[in-house]
Design an enzyme around this catalytic site. Structure first.
Site, mmCIF file in Angstrom:
data_model
loop_
_atom_site.group_PDB
_atom_site.id
_atom_site.type_symbol
_atom_site.label_atom_id
_atom_site.label_comp_id
_atom_site.label_asym_id
_atom_site.label_seq_id
_atom_site.Cartn_x
_atom_site.Cartn_y
_atom_site.Cartn_z
ATOM 1 N N ARG A 112 0.805 -1.238 0.000
ATOM 2 C CA ARG A 112 0.000 0.000 0.000
ATOM 3 C C ARG A 112 0.834 1.283 0.000
ATOM 4 N NH1 ARG A 112 -3.457 -2.724 3.840
ATOM 5 N NH2 ARG A 112 -5.116 -3.736 2.657
ATOM 6 N N LYS A 134 2.508 11.807 -11.082
ATOM 7 C CA LYS A 134 1.776 10.859 -11.935
ATOM 8 C C LYS A 134 2.623 9.604 -12.090
ATOM 9 C CE LYS A 134 -1.200 13.778 -14.736
ATOM 10 N NZ LYS A 134 -1.512 14.273 -16.087
ATOM 11 N N GLU A 176 8.591 19.045 -24.093
ATOM 12 C CA GLU A 176 7.823 19.374 -22.881
ATOM 13 C C GLU A 176 8.220 20.762 -22.368
ATOM 14 O OE1 GLU A 176 5.311 17.693 -21.865
ATOM 15 O OE2 GLU A 176 5.593 15.598 -22.453
ATOM 16 N N LYS A 216 6.040 23.737 -14.006
ATOM 17 C CA LYS A 216 5.275 22.527 -13.684
ATOM 18 C C LYS A 216 4.938 22.476 -12.188
ATOM 19 C CE LYS A 216 4.482 17.767 -14.094
ATOM 20 N NZ LYS A 216 4.627 16.516 -14.746
ATOM 21 N N GLU A 226 -5.367 17.123 -10.961
ATOM 22 C CA GLU A 226 -5.834 17.462 -12.313
ATOM 23 C C GLU A 226 -7.353 17.611 -12.396
ATOM 24 O OE1 GLU A 226 -3.408 15.868 -15.615
ATOM 25 O OE2 GLU A 226 -5.317 15.408 -16.561
ATOM 26 N N ARG A 230 -4.260 21.880 -13.881
ATOM 27 C CA ARG A 230 -3.211 20.926 -14.282
ATOM 28 C C ARG A 230 -3.424 20.413 -15.711
ATOM 29 N NH1 ARG A 230 -0.016 16.248 -10.874
ATOM 30 N NH2 ARG A 230 1.270 15.613 -12.626
ATOM 31 N N ASN A 234 -1.386 19.219 -20.275
ATOM 32 C CA ASN A 234 -1.730 18.273 -21.347
ATOM 33 C C ASN A 234 -1.751 18.923 -22.710
ATOM 34 O OD1 ASN A 234 -2.315 15.570 -20.314
ATOM 35 N ND2 ASN A 234 -3.629 16.723 -18.931
ATOM 36 N N HIS A 237 -0.971 16.984 -25.877
ATOM 37 C CA HIS A 237 -0.958 15.554 -25.568
ATOM 38 C C HIS A 237 -2.177 14.793 -26.084
ATOM 39 C CE1 HIS A 237 2.399 16.738 -23.101
ATOM 40 N NE2 HIS A 237 2.623 15.500 -22.736
ATOM 41 N N HIS A 241 -0.674 11.907 -27.895
ATOM 42 C CA HIS A 241 -0.843 10.518 -27.438
ATOM 43 C C HIS A 241 -1.456 9.654 -28.535
ATOM 44 C CE1 HIS A 241 -0.623 11.215 -22.809
ATOM 45 N NE2 HIS A 241 0.534 10.857 -23.308
ATOM 46 N N HIS A 256 8.332 9.941 -27.046
ATOM 47 C CA HIS A 256 7.167 10.667 -26.519
ATOM 48 C C HIS A 256 7.193 12.151 -26.915
ATOM 49 C CE1 HIS A 256 3.994 11.905 -23.789
ATOM 50 N NE2 HIS A 256 4.819 12.768 -23.227
HETATM 51 N N1 GLY Z 1 2.671 15.262 -17.821
HETATM 52 C C1 GLY Z 1 1.583 16.064 -17.463
HETATM 53 C C2 GLY Z 1 1.346 16.136 -16.005
HETATM 54 O O1 GLY Z 1 2.192 15.735 -15.233
HETATM 55 O O2 GLY Z 1 0.299 16.547 -15.584
#
Ligand code: GLY
Length: 353
Positions: A112, A134, A176, A216, A226, A230, A234, A237, A241, A256
Site C-alpha cells: 500500500r 503521476k 515538454e 510545472k 488534475e 493541471r 496536457n 498531448h 498521445h 514521446h
Molecule cells: N505530464 C503532465 C502532467 O504531469 O500533468
C-alpha cells in the site's frame, strides 16, 4: 502535494539527505538496462563509502516504453518482496520517465505504498515525468492507462546525466519544455525557440530546465489531481498521445516528446481557429517543430483511428474529446471541446500546413 524538488549541486549529499530523512530499513534502486550501465556506477560509488544506510539492492527492467508493462511491474514487486522490502523500505528510481513512472507506481502500491525518490536521467523525465506524482504503466495499447497520483518524496535533477543522452532524447524532453513555455509566457517561449539544439550549451540548458520545472511545480501545487488547471500540462498531448499510440500499434517507434511536439502543432492550430491564438506564433512553433522533429507521416485513411484513440484521453468526459487550448501564450483555456469535423480539419492542417 509535498514534494521536494532539488536542482542538484552535489548529488552525493542530496541523495544521502533524501535517504536520511526517511531512514528506511531496506533500500532498493530501480534502473533499466541502459541506466544500469550509464548511471548506476555514479550512485553506487556514493553508497560504497557510506555508513549507517542499508546497502542498496539493484532491480533492473527492460528499457524504453515497451517495458512499461504489467509484467515489468510484477517483476519489480517480486524483486521488492524477495529482497525483504517492508512498508519502511525505500525505492530510488534512476532512469527516464518509464522508470520513474513505473517505479513510482510500484512503490505506491507495494504494501500500500513505500517511500520513493526519483533521480531522472533524461531531459524528458527531468522536466516532466519525475515531478508531480503521476505514476503508472501502459495497458491494452494505451499510454499510462493504469496508475495513481502519488508524488516522490524527493526529486533530484542532476543535469550531468544529460551528457550521456543522445540528441533525439534531448529533443524529446525539449518538447515538454516548449509546452511549458507556451503555457507560461512570451519571454520563455522566445528563449526556447532561439536555443541551439544542434549544439546545446548544457549550462544554459540547466538554467532553462530550472525555469521549466518551476512552471510545472507551480501548476501541480495548485491542482495536484488534475481537476482543473493541471490540464494545462496536457497541451499537445491529446493529439500527441494518439500519434504515439498509432505509431506503437504499427510498430513504428516514436519518442514521446516527438509525438508531443507534433501534437502541439495540431492543438495550436485548434487554438488559433477556436480561441484566437496568434497565427504568427502558430507558424513560428510549427516551423520550429518541423525543423527539429520532422513530420509524423499518416494519411486520411487513418483519421478515424486517430480520432478513436483521442476518445480514450483521460481528460474526456462522457466520451466528448476535451482539449486544453490557448488564447495566447500563457492564456490557458481548459475543457475545450472539439467535434469530429474540427479534429479532421486539424489533422488536415498538420499534414498540409
Ligand atoms: N505530464 C503532465 C502532467 O504531469 O500533468
Amino acid at each position: 502535494m509535498e514534494q521536494n524538488v532539488i536542482i542538484s549541486r552535489d548529488l552525493r549529499t542530496e541523495l544521502h539527505e533524501a535517504v536520511h530523512r526517511v531512514q528506511p530499513d531496506r533500500l532498493f534502486v530501480l534502473t533499466d538496462v541502459n541506466t544500469r550501465e550509464a548511471c548506476w556506477p555514479v550512485l553506487s560509488a556514493f553508497f560504497a563509502d557510506s555508513t549507517g544506510e542499508p546497502a542498496p539492492q539493484l532491480i533492473t527492467i527492460g528499457a524504453t516504453d515497451e517495458a512499461k508493462t504489467l509484467d515489468s511491474l510484477a517483476a519489480v514487486w517480486t524483486a521488492l518482496g524477495e529482497g525483504g522490502a517492508t512498508r519502511h523500505s525505500m525505492l530510488i528510481n534512476l532512469g527516464g520517465g518509464m522508470v520513474t513512472d513505473l517505479g513510482g507506481f510500484a512503490a505506491s502500491t507495494f504494501k500500500r505504498g513505500i517511500a520513493y525518490v526519483n533521480i531522472p536521467t533524461t531531459l524528458l523525465a527531468m522536466v516532466d515525468a519525475s515531478v508531480g506524482g503521476k505514476t503508472g504503466i501502459n495497458f491494452r495499447g494505451l499510454k499510462n492507462e493504469i496508475g495513481v497520483f502519488n508524488a516522490a518524496g524527493t526529486v533530484i535533477l542532476d543535469t550531468h546525466f544529460l551528457r550521456t543522452l543522445d540528441s533525439a532524447n534531448i529533443r524529446s524532453g525539449y518538447a515538454e519544455m516548449l509546452k511549458h513555455g507556451l503555457i507560461s509566457d512570451e519571454a520563455m517561449l522566445t528563449e526556447l525557440l532561439a536555443f541551439d539544439l544542434e549544439h546545446p550549451d548544457l549550462e544554459h540548458l540547466k538554467a532553462m530546465v530550472a525555469k521549466s520545472v518551476a512552471v510545472k511545480e507551480r501548476i501541480v501545487t495548485e491542482d495536484p489531481h488534475e481537476h482543473g488547471i493541471r490540464k494545462a500540462l496536457n497541451l499537445g498531448h491529446t493529439a500527441g498521445h494518439a500519434f504515439e499510440s498509432l505509431a506503437m500499434a504499427e510498430g513504428r517507434t516514436v519518442l514521446h516528446g516527438y509525438a508531443v511536439a507534433w501534437g502541439l502543432v495540431c492543438e495550436l492550430y485548434l487554438s488559433a481557429t477556436r480561441c484566437g491564438f496568434p497565427s504568427e506564433r502558430l507558424h513560428q512553433v510549427a516551423q520550429f517543430v518541423r525543423e527539429t522533429y520532422g513530420i509524423f507521416p499518416f494519411d486520411c485513411k487513418q483519421y478515424d483511428r486517430l480520432y478513436e484513440l483521442m476518445t480514450h484521453d483521460k481528460k474526456n468526459v462522457a466520451g466528448i474529446i476535451n482539449f486544453t487550448l490557448l488564447g495566447a501564450v500563457g492564456d490557458i483555456r481548459i475543457n475545450q471541446q472539439a467535434s469530429k469535423d474540427d479534429i479532421f480539419e486539424m489533422l488536415d492542417y498538420y499534414r498540409e500546413g
